[in-house]
Design a protein around this motif. Sequence first.
Motif: not given
Length: 163
Positions: A40-53
């Motif tokens: 789950l930490q890896a999944a978040l790491m991959h999504r950080l680039g697209d995060l606007k919040a």
Amino acid sequence: MFRADEWPEDRVEAALDDAIEKADNGVLFLDEISAWSKPLQAALMHRLGDLKARLFSASNHELSAMREDLFYALAVLQVTLPPLTERTSDIPALAASFLGDRVLSAEAMAVLKAHAWPGNVRELKAAMTHAAAVCSGTTLLPHHLPANLVKEKDANHLEDTMK
């Protein structure tokens, strides 16, 4: 707010995606992030680039359990709070914030300040919720507090309070 422990293992990544989508350009608070599974930490790491919040995270656990890359990606501004037992001057304001219109007597406040608070602010909040539930008036007294906070001689306080 997103807590991974509130979701079944097979649904947690989809729930994270939902939380990110709902946050949009606002704020996303990730609670107990160091207790998350490595996948789950890896999944978040991959999504950080697209995060606007704007992203805030918190943990009561040792941060060595986090992926190092995720830690550094999130560690822009770190705030470390000492345990509640080391900042008893915060207890009156915190307790008041949990009590609404009710107030603590000086004796009840002394009990709160003397307690070790192993559960930190969450334990204080639970204690204030308990006291408010058993008190029929507006002033909370020591016998309204949970038994683990008061002296042995007052251990039957709940029965006396409910009479």
